[in-house]
Design an enzyme around this catalytic site. Structure first.
Site, PDB file in Angstrom:
ATOM      1  CB  CYS A  37      -3.645   2.988  -1.748  1.00 16.25           C
ATOM      2  SG  CYS A  37      -4.905   4.200  -1.422  1.00 16.25           S
TER       3      CYS A  37
ATOM      4  CE  LYS B 100      -8.180  -0.536   5.380  1.00 16.65           C
ATOM      5  NZ  LYS B 100      -6.860  -0.494   4.757  1.00 16.65           N
TER       6      LYS B 100
ATOM      7  CD  GLN C 222      -7.125  -5.265   3.460  1.00 20.65           C
ATOM      8  OE1 GLN C 222      -8.276  -5.687   3.545  1.00 20.65           O
ATOM      9  NE2 GLN C 222      -6.850  -3.981   3.370  1.00 20.65           N
TER      10      GLN C 222
ATOM     11  CG  ASP D 271       0.351  -2.307   6.267  1.00 20.11           C
ATOM     12  OD1 ASP D 271      -0.634  -2.467   7.022  1.00 20.11           O
ATOM     13  OD2 ASP D 271       0.288  -1.678   5.196  1.00 20.11           O
TER      14      ASP D 271
ATOM     15  CG  HIS E 206      -1.934   0.940   1.388  1.00 23.28           C
ATOM     16  ND1 HIS E 206      -1.730   2.278   1.659  1.00 23.28           N
ATOM     17  CD2 HIS E 206      -3.280   0.788   1.294  1.00 23.28           C
ATOM     18  CE1 HIS E 206      -2.892   2.893   1.725  1.00 23.28           C
ATOM     19  NE2 HIS E 206      -3.856   2.016   1.502  1.00 23.28           N
TER      20      HIS E 206
END
Ligand SMILES: *Cc1c(COP(=O)(O)O)cnc(C)c1O
Length: 404
Positions: A362, A224, A201, A198, A121
């Site tokens: 993104c 999220k 997600q 990260d 991202h």
């Protein structure tokens, strides 16, 4: 198996029509919907205990502080962090990455190397590019294959004693690929490099054990995960968080201030300057409780079945090509139909109540890799149904007929 009707009843937004059709919300990778308990948590906070935290001796301030700190404990337990002060509340994943990238400015030298993956991202690319500009460090990229999987042999070749930091997403938001982060972390550690994962997600689908992963930094956005927008966490190992300088100066993050010299507060307050998103943090804790009540194993099992069904169903559409076909993926399907522009498909199926993402998500380097302007992305949550997959399928057939 999950009781989906019961779960759907927890999400008031799902029970409505969009453009005269029942809402089919399939943009969960961009943000999740919120269950009533999370909405209530925000309303209750402002209705009953709103006060500034960590400063007042008065009762209301203590109640608000307790609720805020309770959330930190919930997140510590959820992610299995060793210490609660390793959980820093931030505005979200982007903010968390910027705290680390800025903090490393004074720890890097010209010629040091940083490793990123080809499927990140933008928020896990740009802050590091800015860090490279400030320090003269060099950014290296782990390439991927057509299936959307990282080439681990190439990663091995990039690692060296010059490597200071590796940053990779746990799950790609554009492809759904689940990356082999344990292997990535262990290999980086052999060269003394720190690793930031990260988790924006992955966290809606996977409950990571941060101590078992031995990761140095892990970043998450509440929104999220059925929580509110504008709040998230930066997990960092205590030793790293002590080594990094504060990101912002202000109230809350100090021990003592004089005009000659200021000393900084201990963790976690050193990184929590100013009045935080108190209601958001408390509601984040509520969202974590809500998801754990359903159970991440149940969520993963259901979503895997939904993904399999949706993949098979959409694959029946002639000319439909899926990007991101790893065996290890979460419930994201990125696709195009022939030469039709993704935006046109998204616009038509929106008229049929089906909300999907279109564009580069993104993650422009991924689109460049496949030489496409973007994709249509349907991303499924545990509150989506098999019937909704059928609605998507029929909507796509209609769009294809109109556009082809
Ligand atoms: C959503 C997302 C981000 C950015 O999260 P924000 O909440 O916008 O800060 C970063 N990385 C991945 C993989 C994401 O899915």
């Amino acid at each position: 198996m999950l009781d989906i009707e019961k779960i759907r009843a927890d999400f008031p937004i799902l029970n409505q029509q969009i453009n005269g059709k029942p809402l089919v919300y399939l943009d969960n990778a961009a943000t999740s919907q919120k269950p009533q308990v999370v909405i209530d948590s925000i309303v209750n906070y402002y209705t009953t205990i709103n006060a500034n935290i960590h400063r007042g001796v008065h009762t209301l301030s203590q109640l608000a502080t307790d609720a805020f700190e309770q959330s930190r404990i919930k997140l510590q337990q959820h992610f299995n962090a060793k210490k609660s002060h390793e959980i820093i509340f931030t505005a979200g994943t982007t903010h968390s990455i910027n705290i680390v990238a800025t903090g490393f400015t004074s720890l890097l030298q010209k010629g040091d190397e940083l490793i990123v993956s080809a499927m990140e991202h933008h928020s896990n690319i740009v802050p590091w590019q800015m860090l490279c500009e400030r320090t003269g460090a060099v950014l290296k990229v782990i390439p991927m294959n057509q299936e959307g999987e990282l080439l681990m042999d190439e990663y091995d070749k990039l690692l060296s004693n010059k490597t200071k930091l590796v940053f990779v997403n746990h799950v790609s938001n554009a492809l759904g690929t689940i990356n082999p982060i344990k292997e990535i972390i262990d290999k980086a550690h052999q060269f003394g490099a720190a690793v930031l994962i990260d988790g924006a997600q992955s966290c809606p689908h996977i409950k990571p054990d941060l101590q078992a992963l031995d990761v140095d930094f892990y970043v998450v956005s509440a929104h999220k995960l059925c929580g509110p927008t504008g709040v998230g966490i930066l997990y960092g190992k205590e030793a790293w968080l002590n080594k990094l300088p504060p990101y912002q100066g202000g109230g809350e993050m100090i021990k003592e201030v004089t005009f000659e010299k200021t000393t900084y507060a201990d963790l976690p307050h050193k990184f929590e300057a100013g009045t935080p998103n108190i209601a958001g943090v408390i509601a984040f804790g509520t969202a974590i409780d809500y998801l754990n009540n359903i159970g991440f194993e149940n969520i993963a099992e259901y979503e895997t079945a939904l993904l399999k069904y949706a993949t098979e169903k959409l694959s029946q559409i002639e000319g439909l090509k899926i990007y991101g076909t790893s065996e290890h993926k979460t419930s994201v399907i990125s696709f195009n139909i022939g030469e039709i522009h993704p935006y046109d498909i998204g616009s038509i199926i929106d008229k049929l109540g089906v909300e999907v993402r279109t564009g580069h998500h993104c993650a422009q380097p991924i689109m460049d890799f496949y030489k496409i302007p973007g994709t249509v992305r349907a991303s499924f949550s545990f509150y989506n149904t098999f019937e909704e997959v059928d609605v998507l399928y029929n909507a796509l057939l209609k769009a294809k007929m109109m556009l082809a």
